[in-house]
Design a protein around this motif. Structure first.
Motif: not given
Length: 148
Positions: A97-115
């Motif tokens: 948007n207007n020369g700026e990029t918002d990036l959202t990163f998700i590690h799908e499967g990396l949840t608080p219940d994994v080691e």
């Protein structure tokens, strides 16, 4: 709402250029890479020293919008479940948007219940918020030694 690890940054860069830089994994993530990362169905392997590795496939590539890497195999010798990241996905969503990029990163499967969550959360926070952000804005990643 999911509890998968996620992190967001913004940078004054086009989304197309950001995807090119994300795909240049060695520029922002202090790893050794073999294979290709630029096109859908490309496969690559990341090694981090010793016998640790992450094999990935680019399963989705929407120009200037999204990159998804599926971790097809891995070996994380420092954890009890050495294959914990197998069949998880690394998702980079971009919105320019207007020369700026918002990036959202998700590690799908990396949840608080994994080691590895506690260590991996710290690692990803560094690699996305510090190193990738620096690489997108200055052309230089900020490498650090692994936490283990």
């Amino acid at each position: 709402m999911t509890n998968d690890f996620n992190s967001s940054i913004s940078a004054k860069i086009s989304a197309s250029e950001a995807i090119k830089k994300i795909s240049n994994v060695t520029g922002w993530w202090g790893v050794t890479l073999t294979g290709n990362t630029e096109k859908q169905h490309d496969t690559f392997q990341i090694t981090m020293g010793g016998d640790s590795f992450f094999a990935m496939t680019v399963t989705e590539l929407v120009p200037a919008k999204r990159v998804v890497w599926l971790i097809t195999d891995c070996n994380m010798p420092w954890f009890n479940d050495k294959k914990e990241w197998a069949n998880t996905r690394l998702i980079f969503d971009l919105n320019e948007n207007n020369g700026e990029t918002d990036l959202t990163f998700i590690h799908e499967g990396l949840t608080p219940d994994v080691e590895c969550y506690k260590d991996c959360e710290q690692g990803w926070t560094h690699w996305i918020k510090t190193s990738l952000h620096s690489y997108l804005t200055t052309g230089q990643g900020v490498f650090r030694k692994p936490t283990r």
